[in-house]
Design an enzyme around this catalytic site. Structure first.
Site, mmCIF file in Angstrom:
data_model
loop_
_atom_site.group_PDB
_atom_site.id
_atom_site.type_symbol
_atom_site.label_atom_id
_atom_site.label_comp_id
_atom_site.label_asym_id
_atom_site.label_seq_id
_atom_site.Cartn_x
_atom_site.Cartn_y
_atom_site.Cartn_z
ATOM 1 C CG HIS A 51 -2.230 0.676 0.969
ATOM 2 N ND1 HIS A 51 -2.425 1.607 -0.036
ATOM 3 C CD2 HIS A 51 -3.440 0.576 1.589
ATOM 4 C CE1 HIS A 51 -3.667 2.043 -0.012
ATOM 5 N NE2 HIS A 51 -4.309 1.432 0.965
ATOM 6 C CG ASP B 114 -2.877 5.074 -3.678
ATOM 7 O OD1 ASP B 114 -2.295 4.826 -2.608
ATOM 8 O OD2 ASP B 114 -2.695 6.124 -4.328
#
Length: 416
Positions: free
Chosen positions: A387, A391
């Site tokens: 992450h 995204d």
């Protein structure tokens, strides 16, 4: 004059290695290019062969010793079989009984050496671990070659035959018969292999150093299954390889990576490295552990090229002959847990990559399609990603693209 047997030059990313198995003993005659010892690194097993006909004078590094590149592990003396036997006879001369008993040894050693010339590394290691004579094991492989299954079957049969005499011998000194104690709590301690240690280190590092998140989707496999059923015979006849499902997912992943370059990127310090090529690793379960050989430039490969490469890597993984170069690099990985029956899981990223795609078991499920209840062959897919660089929009979009390509394979050809 003695010849030094040294550890081969190790790959750049490998600091040291371990002496795994000595296949020859000091004083035993060997032929040129015959395997003397296996050197195990955290990636591959390297074979060190005899530089000429001769004998090992002495072993300097026993099994389990940690060694470095170009380190001397044994001394070797070149010569023919008669010259090799002389030192052994000289040592045994004072002990006439021992010398007489040892006379048949060269013939046994020669037969074992001859048999081991055609053995794969996996078979050779299994034979060495159980102290077997390969020439006495029935072979069922191509051209009379000995396979791993042959050795395992021989060991199983040998164990079964030895079970009754062993039990009787154990029971002889005591009045009561030897009976297994119900509920016994046995333990067995076995050192981790270098490969297993490396796998553990990398997976733990991935968990600790990346912000791993997983997103899921399901895929209707019916279109691909119908396409495969329609053309599989013609495909195999034309290309000489069977058409599987993995090549479709590799092709779909390649096209999805083009649309979402962040998934194909990696983090290097404070920089994001965007790779302008597509090297996809395919996780393969091998006897020594999980390995990930890499398909290079998948954007330039056809389905047949992918299937041939995957099949070749699978066989090499089983035989233990994958090279470091074949497992180095990779910008993305695909893992197929469905081959073992897994329905659902969260795969772990293979550092320094930023994402991994997990495929799972295909099973019939009741689905609603255009207002109708139908049964469809469905597969869950999962994308674990870092992450820090990817995204939710990119991860969900990437997995959705995979789904669309698999559910409509024509889009792979039209690139739409």
């Amino acid at each position: 004059m003695s010849i030094e047997i040294k550890v081969p030059v190790l790959p750049e990313s490998v600091a040291d290695a371990v002496v795994a198995t000595w296949h020859k003993k000091p004083g035993e005659f060997v032929k040129r290019d015959e395997n003397l010892v296996d050197i195990e690194t955290d990636k591959v097993v390297l074979e060190v062969v005899a530089p000429a006909d001769g004998v090992i004078e002495s072993i300097l590094k026993d099994k389990g010793a940690t060694v470095g590149a170009q380190e001397t592990i044994a001394l070797f003396k070149a010569g023919d079989a008669s010259a090799a036997a002389a030192p052994a006879a000289k040592v045994d001369a004072p002990k006439t009984e021992t010398k007489a008993a040892a006379a048949p040894a060269p013939a046994v050693a020669a037969s074992t050496a001859e048999a081991s010339d055609v053995l794969t590394p996996a078979v050779r290691r299994l034979v060495a671990e159980h102290g077997l004579d390969a020439s006495k094991i029935p072979a069922s492989g191509k051209d009379g070659r000995l396979t791993k299954e042959d050795v395992e079957a021989f060991i199983s049969g040998k164990t079964a035959k030895a079970a009754a005499p062993a039990a009787a011998a154990k029971a002889a000194p005591v009045a009561a018969p030897a009976v297994a104690v119900p509920g016994s709590r046995e333990e067995r301690r076995v050192p981790m292999t270098r490969l297993r240690q490396r796998i553990a280190e990398r997976l733990l590092s991935a968990q600790q150093n990346a912000a791993i998140l997983t997103t899921f989707n399901d895929v209707n496999m019916k279109p691909v299954m119908e396409l495969r059923a329609k053309y599989k015979e013609q495909f195999e006849k034309t290309h000489g390889v069977k058409l599987g499902f993995m090549s479709f997912f590799v092709k779909a992943a390649t096209e999805a990576l083009k649309r979402y370059p962040e998934v194909n990127a990696s983090i290097d310090g404070n920089d994001v490295v965007y790779h302008g090529y597509y090297d996809i690793g395919v996780a393969v379960s091998a006897p020594r552990g999980l390995v990930v050989p890499v398909l290079r430039d998948t954007d330039r490969m056809g389905l047949a090229d992918m299937e041939k490469a995957i099949g070749s890597y699978g066989q090499k993984a089983k035989d233990g002959t994958l090279t470091v170069e074949e497992m180095t690099g990779g910008t993305f990985t695909i893992s197929n847990g469905g081959t073992f029956g897994s329905l659902f899981a969260t795969p772990i990223i293979n550092p320094p990559q930023s994402a991994i795609l997990g495929m799972f078991r295909t099973e019939d499920r009741v689905m609603a399609v255009n207002g109708q209840v139908v049964i469809q062959p469905m597969m869950y897919v999962a994308l674990s990603y870092d992450h820090r660089i990817i995204d939710g929009r990119e991860s969900v979009g990437f997995l959705k693209t995979i789904k669309e390509f698999i559910e409509d394979p024509a889009r792979l050809l039209l690139n739409v």
